[in-house]
Design a protein around this motif. Structure first.
Motif, PDB file in Angstrom:
ATOM      1  N   ARG A 117       0.816  -1.216   0.000  1.00 39.74           N
ATOM      2  CA  ARG A 117       0.000   0.000   0.000  1.00 39.74           C
ATOM      3  C   ARG A 117       0.846   1.260   0.000  1.00 39.74           C
ATOM      4  O   ARG A 117       0.324   2.355   0.108  1.00 39.74           O
ATOM      5  N   PRO A 154       1.181   3.841   5.124  1.00 42.08           N
ATOM      6  CA  PRO A 154       0.209   3.729   4.033  1.00 42.08           C
ATOM      7  C   PRO A 154      -0.984   4.652   4.250  1.00 42.08           C
ATOM      8  O   PRO A 154      -1.518   4.742   5.366  1.00 42.08           O
ATOM      9  N   GLY A 155      -1.392   5.320   3.201  1.00 37.85           N
ATOM     10  CA  GLY A 155      -2.543   6.199   3.267  1.00 37.85           C
ATOM     11  C   GLY A 155      -2.234   7.584   3.795  1.00 37.85           C
ATOM     12  O   GLY A 155      -3.077   8.472   3.724  1.00 37.85           O
ATOM     13  N   ASP A 192       7.225  -0.686   1.175  1.00 39.08           N
ATOM     14  CA  ASP A 192       6.510  -1.853   1.696  1.00 39.08           C
ATOM     15  C   ASP A 192       7.495  -2.909   2.194  1.00 39.08           C
ATOM     16  O   ASP A 192       7.339  -4.118   1.964  1.00 39.08           O
ATOM     17  N   ASN A 206       0.454   2.933  -6.303  1.00 41.94           N
ATOM     18  CA  ASN A 206       0.415   2.726  -4.848  1.00 41.94           C
ATOM     19  C   ASN A 206       0.973   3.935  -4.098  1.00 41.94           C
ATOM     20  O   ASN A 206       0.636   4.158  -2.941  1.00 41.94           O
ATOM     21  N   SER A 254      -6.050   5.563   0.058  1.00 43.58           N
ATOM     22  CA  SER A 254      -5.442   4.265   0.370  1.00 43.58           C
ATOM     23  C   SER A 254      -4.001   4.195  -0.099  1.00 43.58           C
ATOM     24  O   SER A 254      -3.449   3.111  -0.275  1.00 43.58           O
ATOM     25  N   ARG A 255      -3.403   5.335  -0.332  1.00 48.85           N
ATOM     26  CA  ARG A 255      -2.036   5.368  -0.847  1.00 48.85           C
ATOM     27  C   ARG A 255      -1.214   6.399  -0.090  1.00 48.85           C
ATOM     28  O   ARG A 255      -1.737   7.412   0.353  1.00 48.85           O
TER      29      ARG A 255
END
Length: 634
Positions: free
Chosen positions: A387, A415-416, A450, A546, A575-576
């Motif tokens: 993500r 993430p996000g 990640d 992503n 979501s990134r």
């Protein structure tokens, strides 16, 4: 790769190294020898260019065979014509002497002339076939050279292209390769024929008279001395000619790209003066090179003419003494002219050969530039279901080894999260995101995406997960639809329209006469700067990365459009991980994390409210933008 615009770091962040590169435009990268000082590499350059014929060995062997056959037939012609002369001369003498059956033997003469005609026709046929094959070989060599340079440009590190004036680089890729093609086309066939002709004629001359052959050979060292002395000086000027050609192209490209600024500040006259200066340098180098190269032909012709006179005198004496016939002397003199003719032809081609070698050297310089670090043979696969968690672990980097920029930097972007990076010009903001993209390699530390070290990933896999929109919006020639789907060619029409609507592109595109089929003109002048930037945002949106990087991505849109884009990117960022570089601090108030950079270091981090309450660097930046300065007293 989903990066959508020009990939250049912040000019101020590059420090003195880039300033030096700007001061030395046209001089290439540090450590690279300049063409003007490379006359000593004429031989190696020619050999390297000739080595590119190796993949065409069979064709070259065929060319050599045809050339040898053509020359062999051609050089036998004068000997047969000498025999025809002897038939005529013998018949005339017999007729004068009143010998029975005296007169010219026309049957024998016709036979000899028929052989001569057939030999010359076959020689011409072989020569035409040889030229056609050689032409195809040359064009394939140049085709491969262009392809190699094009592929090389995609493997060059950003550090190299940043330090090169674009006009100079384009001159090498276009003008110099075209000049190499011209030189090969005009000289290779002639050089081959000349070499074979010299060998064939020399054999025939030795067959007729070794003594006269030695006299004729005296002209060779004299001609070679002329070529060596004049040619070496001409080569230096040819190299400078193409160096100055690249310099003037760089100036013209710069002046044309910034012609509006030139006019706004009234610098047309200064630009013209600079152009005249560079044009004068090119004129001097080109005229000197052409003069010296052109000087070879008349000098060598003079040497060959003296040799011709000497041969005629000695030949006449040998006819008188009866040691040679008139036909043999005639054939030998004709051979002597054929022997010096290839030397004259080579001399006349000297300018083309030297100019082509100078251009080839400049092209090979590009092919010899060190490429960016290759991907690992066993590159790791991107994390499944990643993500976009990004972590900097004690990262250090500098453009110039003597001027550190980023030192021992560590940070985590979850993430996000939306991570905003702010700071003064030259603080290293753009450098930070360029390191994530692996446009540059780290000096120390590592960056993970990640949990996977980005150096373990192939660049293609890494960049396929990243969408990047820069301040300098860049669009390619083609329709708006083509530009939107550039990062995702398999996108459906519905997906393209959805991305366009989400980023406020659909509205203005539908006002254009051809809608999504509107062709973007050169330099994208048929749409506004704000519309260009919206298209680049939509392009990144459609790619669905992503990780999202926005480097002043809303700097060219109006306030209303900016609000729309912020709403669209908010959905994309949900979501990134997003890195946002911003000078207008109002655009990043809602960021999850704000990093304040100064001199390559993170001096503060937190939310907008937290940083305002600290009354530190961010507080000063914010109030410098939104607090009216007190007026000076009258």
């Amino acid at each position: 790769m989903t990066a959508t615009t020009d990939e250049r770091p912040d000019p101020d962040a590059r420090g003195a190294s880039v300033a030096a590169a700007e001061r030395n435009k046209g001089q290439g990268m540090p450590g690279m020898d300049m063409p003007g000082g490379k006359a000593s590499k004429f031989g190696p350059t020619v050999r390297r260019l000739a080595s590119r014929l190796r993949p065409h060995r069979i064709a070259v062997a065929t060319v050599l065979g045809l050339g040898a056959a053509s020359v062999a037939l051609s050089v036998s012609g004068p000997l047969l014509l000498g025999k025809a002369t002897d038939v005529i001369f013998t018949g005339v003498l017999a007729d004068w002497a009143g010998e029975p059956g005296g007169g010219i033997d026309f049957a024998a003469l016709a036979t000899v002339l028929a052989w001569v005609l057939g030999i010359y026709l076959c020689s011409a046929l072989f020569g035409v076939t040889q030229g056609r094959i050689l032409n195809r070989v040359v064009q394939r060599v140049v085709f491969r050279l262009r392809s190699d340079v094009e592929n090389k440009l995609h493997r060059l590190p950003l550090r190299y292209t940043d330090g090169q004036p674009h006009g100079e680089l384009l001159s090498r890729v276009t003008n110099d390769i075209d000049n190499v093609s011209t030189a090969l086309q005009q000289t290779l066939s002639q050089l081959l024929t000349s070499l074979l002709t010299v060998i064939g004629v020399l054999v025939m001359m030795l067959t007729i008279s070794p003594t006269l052959t030695l006299v004729a050979l005296i002209s060779i060292p004299l001609s070679g001395l002329v070529v060596a002395v004049i040619g070496s000086r001409a080569q230096k000027l040819h190299a400078k000619q193409w160096e100055h050609t690249g310099s003037i192209n760089a100036h013209v490209a710069e002046a044309y790209s910034g012609h509006q600024i030139v006019r706004v500040f009234g610098r047309q006259a200064d630009t013209a003066v600079e152009f005249d200066r560079r044009n004068e340098e090119l004129y001097r180098a080109a005229s000197g090179a052409q003069f010296l190269s052109g000087l070879m032909t008349p000098v060598i012709m003079g040497v060959s003419n003296v040799s011709y006179v000497v041969l005629a005198v000695i030949g006449g004496m040998r006819i008188t003494s009866g040691t040679m016939t008139l036909g043999e002397v005639q054939a030998f003199i004709q051979y002597s002219r054929q022997f010096t003719q290839p030397l004259n032809q080579v001399a006349s081609m000297a300018a083309v050969i030297q100019s082509g070698a100078a251009s080839a050297e400049r092209v090979f310089e590009i092919l010899d530039v060190a490429e960016e670090m290759p991907d690992r043979p066993t590159a790791a696969a991107p994390a499944v279901g990643g993500r976009g968690r990004v972590e900097f672990e004690r990262v250090s980097f500098s453009y110039d080894p003597d001027k550190p920029l980023i030192e021992d930097l560590s940070l985590v972007a979850e993430p996000g999260q939306t991570v905003a990076i702010v700071g003064p010009t030259g603080a290293g903001k753009t450098t930070l995101v360029n390191l994530i993209m692996r446009f540059y390699e780290l000096n120390a530390g590592r960056i993970t995406l990640d949990g996977v070290d980005i150096t373990q990933l192939s660049r293609a896999d890494l960049r396929s997960q990243i969408g990047m929109v820069l301040q300098d919006a860049w669009l390619f020639g083609g329709t708006i639809r083509d530009n939107l789907s550039y990062g995702r060619p398999d996108a459906t029409e519905a997906e393209i329209l959805a991305a366009a609507r989400a980023t406020s592109v659909d509205h203005f595109v539908r006002t254009l006469p051809d809608g999504y089929d509107t062709v973007i003109e050169e330099d994208s002048n048929n749409i506004s700067a704000g519309e260009r930037q919206l298209l680049t945002i939509a392009r990144a949106f459609l790619a669905g990365p992503n990780l999202l990087i926005l480097d002043e991505a809303t700097s060219s849109v109006d306030t209303r459009t900016e609000a729309q884009v912020r709403q669209a990117t908010a959905a994309l960022r949900s979501s990134r991980t997003s890195f946002v570089i911003a000078h207008r601090l109002s655009t990043i108030r809602d960021a999850d994390l704000i990093l304040v950079m100064e001199d390559g270091r993170i001096v503060e981090q937190g939310t907008h409210d937290q940083l305002i309450d600290r009354h530190g660097a961010y507080h000063r930046l914010y109030h410098s933008q939104y607090t009216r300065p007190a007026s000076d007293p009258a």
